[in-house]
Design an enzyme around this catalytic site. Structure first.
Site, PDB file in Angstrom:
ATOM      1  N   CYS A 103      10.133  -3.814   8.638  1.00 13.34           N
ATOM      2  CA  CYS A 103       8.719  -4.030   8.955  1.00 13.34           C
ATOM      3  C   CYS A 103       8.469  -5.454   9.430  1.00 13.34           C
ATOM      4  O   CYS A 103       7.466  -5.710  10.087  1.00 13.34           O
ATOM      5  CB  CYS A 103       7.866  -3.712   7.741  1.00 13.34           C
ATOM      6  SG  CYS A 103       8.498  -4.435   6.219  1.00 13.34           S
TER       7      CYS A 103
ATOM      8  N   GLY B 138      -0.170   5.014   5.609  1.00 12.54           N
ATOM      9  CA  GLY B 138      -0.975   4.229   4.686  1.00 12.54           C
ATOM     10  C   GLY B 138      -2.431   4.647   4.697  1.00 12.54           C
ATOM     11  O   GLY B 138      -3.079   4.731   3.643  1.00 12.54           O
TER      12      GLY B 138
ATOM     13  N   LYS C 222       8.738   8.704  -5.119  1.00 13.17           N
ATOM     14  CA  LYS C 222       9.159   9.661  -4.100  1.00 13.17           C
ATOM     15  C   LYS C 222       9.911   8.893  -3.025  1.00 13.17           C
ATOM     16  O   LYS C 222       9.318   8.228  -2.170  1.00 13.17           O
ATOM     17  CB  LYS C 222       7.981  10.390  -3.456  1.00 13.17           C
ATOM     18  CG  LYS C 222       8.460  11.592  -2.609  1.00 13.17           C
ATOM     19  CD  LYS C 222       7.551  11.910  -1.437  1.00 13.17           C
ATOM     20  CE  LYS C 222       7.856  11.119  -0.189  1.00 13.17           C
ATOM     21  NZ  LYS C 222       9.186  11.430   0.423  1.00 13.17           N
TER      22      LYS C 222
ATOM     23  N   GLU D  92       2.246  -1.593   1.960  1.00 18.26           N
ATOM     24  CA  GLU D  92       2.985  -2.472   2.870  1.00 18.26           C
ATOM     25  C   GLU D  92       3.363  -1.630   4.074  1.00 18.26           C
ATOM     26  O   GLU D  92       4.221  -0.760   3.999  1.00 18.26           O
ATOM     27  CB  GLU D  92       4.222  -3.038   2.151  1.00 18.26           C
ATOM     28  CG  GLU D  92       4.731  -4.322   2.781  1.00 18.26           C
ATOM     29  CD  GLU D  92       5.971  -4.106   3.606  1.00 18.26           C
ATOM     30  OE1 GLU D  92       5.836  -3.498   4.691  1.00 18.26           O
ATOM     31  OE2 GLU D  92       7.043  -4.546   3.191  1.00 18.26           O
TER      32      GLU D  92
ATOM     33  N   GLY E  11       4.637   3.583   7.468  1.00 14.32           N
ATOM     34  CA  GLY E  11       3.850   3.369   8.668  1.00 14.32           C
ATOM     35  C   GLY E  11       2.366   3.229   8.370  1.00 14.32           C
ATOM     36  O   GLY E  11       1.870   3.678   7.333  1.00 14.32           O
TER      37      GLY E  11
ATOM     38  N   GLU F 224      -0.218   4.672   9.753  1.00 15.67           N
ATOM     39  CA  GLU F 224      -0.942   5.931   9.660  1.00 15.67           C
ATOM     40  C   GLU F 224      -0.709   6.594   8.304  1.00 15.67           C
ATOM     41  O   GLU F 224      -1.633   7.151   7.705  1.00 15.67           O
ATOM     42  CB  GLU F 224      -0.524   6.873  10.791  1.00 15.67           C
ATOM     43  CG  GLU F 224      -1.402   8.104  10.926  1.00 15.67           C
ATOM     44  CD  GLU F 224      -2.884   7.785  11.126  1.00 15.67           C
ATOM     45  OE1 GLU F 224      -3.720   8.601  10.680  1.00 15.67           O
ATOM     46  OE2 GLU F 224      -3.202   6.736  11.724  1.00 15.67           O
TER      47      GLU F 224
ATOM     48  N   GLU G 116       4.815  -0.930  17.414  1.00 10.28           N
ATOM     49  CA  GLU G 116       6.019  -1.052  16.595  1.00 10.28           C
ATOM     50  C   GLU G 116       7.052  -0.016  17.023  1.00 10.28           C
ATOM     51  O   GLU G 116       6.766   1.174  17.077  1.00 10.28           O
ATOM     52  CB  GLU G 116       5.672  -0.866  15.117  1.00 10.28           C
ATOM     53  CG  GLU G 116       6.846  -1.117  14.191  1.00 10.28           C
ATOM     54  CD  GLU G 116       6.471  -1.013  12.727  1.00 10.28           C
ATOM     55  OE1 GLU G 116       7.051  -1.772  11.907  1.00 10.28           O
ATOM     56  OE2 GLU G 116       5.606  -0.185  12.381  1.00 10.28           O
TER      57      GLU G 116
END
Length: 509
Positions: free
Chosen positions: A293, A242, A184, A259, A238, A240, A395
């Site tokens: 990242c 994850g 996706k 990641e 991000g 969240e 971030e």
């Protein structure tokens, strides 16, 4: 994000890619894909429903179980993966321009990054041939060996910042190991992923091995992450996201590689050339418009060179050429969306009003009227930033860098490790003992010494803490696509009867 087009606004409309061909989604609504440099409509994509995702995963599962794929020998599979690398390489020029138009990264950056991606397939094809199972010395007259088998269907949710590179980091070991996949892509940047899937099937990849479902994270992404037939869940995004998708995949005990976010500290010691430190700082912070990242977003600089470093970095940032990324002379393109542009500008406000840091460069959208419809942000530098400030801790994901001051090595390390993230770190010093000492004490998964942002198919990539789990690239990633079965063979023909004289038995396990 969805819209209805008039006859005067015809653009390509992409369906889902399932079982080796483009198919319509069950939902009628479409999602717009914009050129972030101009705001213009590039294409529209389908919004996959739960039923569509189920169809894609079942296609991948059927392909995994099929003799055409599962019974393929390692050497035959490796030849096919190398052929895919050749096909990819033959279409690089097309991919450069399509990805630049889709995600806004400058053409020169896109070319430098994507040109290396075919080698990820070649590296993993080599691992497919070279892999060996183990014979394990054990106590007693036994032969113990292992058999590794591919785990099955891998679900992969990729982000907007490096659409092809991040997808390929997972796709190459997935295919080389004998697994199948449903990808996706980000709804902002799906075009190169859809194109590559079509090219690979045309090159001989069996239908169903590589499927693509497009849509939004809370709908399409959720349905994919929680699908019970997934054996592995891969997400780059991000922290969240994850947490949410990791919990969904964990319900079915899927393997996971996540990641996630980062806030990379760069420790600049006073024995390192200031001009080179500034050049690396600009590269680390502004490449990809800072949407990486591992963006070198925290420059932690020794006090004796701090003022000079700040002055030169500000000048460097102001000199970077901003514009349409399709122009080879442009050095910095837009961020991916109006939403991301507003996020970066909001952190400028936080830096000024809440943190009371000193803005020395950028901090706004460019004044050039030709860029007004794009999602541009000037390269932004804040100085005099301390660890208690939000712009030090959070971030931003844009062309935004903070500069902080330290006196001692211990202080620099404490500042660097004062973060919930642990993806990457960097050290600038000519002292070789210090370089290795500091690298060992940085709490992260990747460290660059006197460099930044370097990646290789053979080098493991991933983080700790809120930056995720698992590793991409290297043998680490390839090996994570297998289940290990232990086979124990008794090499003794002596009759066995535990219950004939239990008291004389001396070994149960």
């Amino acid at each position: 994000m969805s819209s209805v087009l008039s006859n005067q606004q015809r653009v390509p409309v992409h369906g889902l890619f399932i079982d080796g061909r483009q198919v319509p989604a069950s939902r009628a609504d479409l999602l717009d894909v914009l050129n972030p440099a101009t705001g213009e409509l590039l294409a529209q994509i389908s919004h996959a429903s739960e039923a569509d995702v189920d169809r894609a995963v079942k296609s991948a599962h059927a392909a995994f179980e099929s003799d055409e794929w599962s019974a393929m020998s390692n050497r035959t599979r490796a030849k096919l993966i190398n052929k895919l690398a050749d096909v990819f390489e033959a279409h690089l020029e097309e991919m450069y321009h399509l990805e630049t138009a889709n995600n806004g990264r400058s053409l020169n950056e896109t070319r430098a990054q994507i040109s290396r991606l075919p080698d990820f397939f070649r590296y993993n094809a080599g691992l497919a041939i070279a892999r060996r199972d183990s014979v394990i010395p054990v106590d007693g007259n036994y032969l113990n060996y292992t058999i590794r088998t591919p785990i099955g269907v891998v679900g992969n949710s990729t982000p907007f910042n490096h659409p092809l590179m991040i997808m390929v980091k997972s796709l190459a070991p997935t295919l080389a190991s004998g697994c199948t996949t449903v990808v996706k892509p980000s709804e902002y940047t799906p075009l190169t992923t859809l194109r590559l899937a079509k090219l690979f099937v045309e090159a001989g990849l069996p239908p169903g091995v590589f499927n693509v479902v497009t849509g939004l994270g809370p709908t399409t992404g959720k349905a994919l992450a929680e699908h019970p037939l997934l054996a592995k869940w891969v997400l780059t995004g991000g922290t969240e996201a994850g947490r949410i998708t990791g919990a969904l995949a964990g319900t079915n005990f899927a393997h996971q590689t996540l990641e996630l976010g980062g806030k990379t500290p760069v420790l600049v010691f006073d024995d390192f050339d200031v001009d080179q430190a500034v050049n690396y700082a600009a590269f680390g912070a502004f490449v990809g418009a800072g949407q990486t990242c591992i963006c070198g977003s925290r420059q932690i600089v020794q006090d004796s060179i701090y003022d000079e470093f700040v002055e030169k970095l500000a000048a460097k940032a102001k000199a970077i050429r901003i514009g349409n990324p399709a122009d080879p002379s442009v050095q910095l393109g837009p961020v991916v969306s109006a939403r991301q542009q507003q996020r970066v500008l909001n952190y400028v406000r936080i830096g000024l009003e809440e943190d009371k840091a000193r803005l020395v460069a950028g901090g706004k959208a460019p004044a050039d009227p030709s860029l007004k419809n794009g999602f541009f942000v000037e390269p932004t530098v804040f100085a005099d930033v301390t660890p208690d400030m939000r712009i030090f801790q959070e971030e931003v994901f844009g062309p935004f860098v903070s500069v902080s001051k330290f006196s001692t090595e211990a202080q620099a390390l404490a500042m660097a490790n004062d973060s919930p993230f642990g993806l990457a770190g960097a050290v600038r010093t000519k002292d070789v003992t210090r370089a290795h000492r500091v690298a060992a004490r940085l709490k992260c998964g990747i460290v660059w010494i006197n460099d930044h942002h370097r990646l290789d198919p053979a080098s493991p990539w991933g983080g700790i803490k809120d930056s995720g789990i698992g590793r991409e690239c290297g043998t680490e990633s390839f090996d994570q696509h297998f289940e290990t079965k232990s086979v124990m063979v008794r090499m003794d023909d002596t009759p066995f009867d535990w219950y004939k004289d239990t008291s004389s038995q001396r070994r149960l396990n």
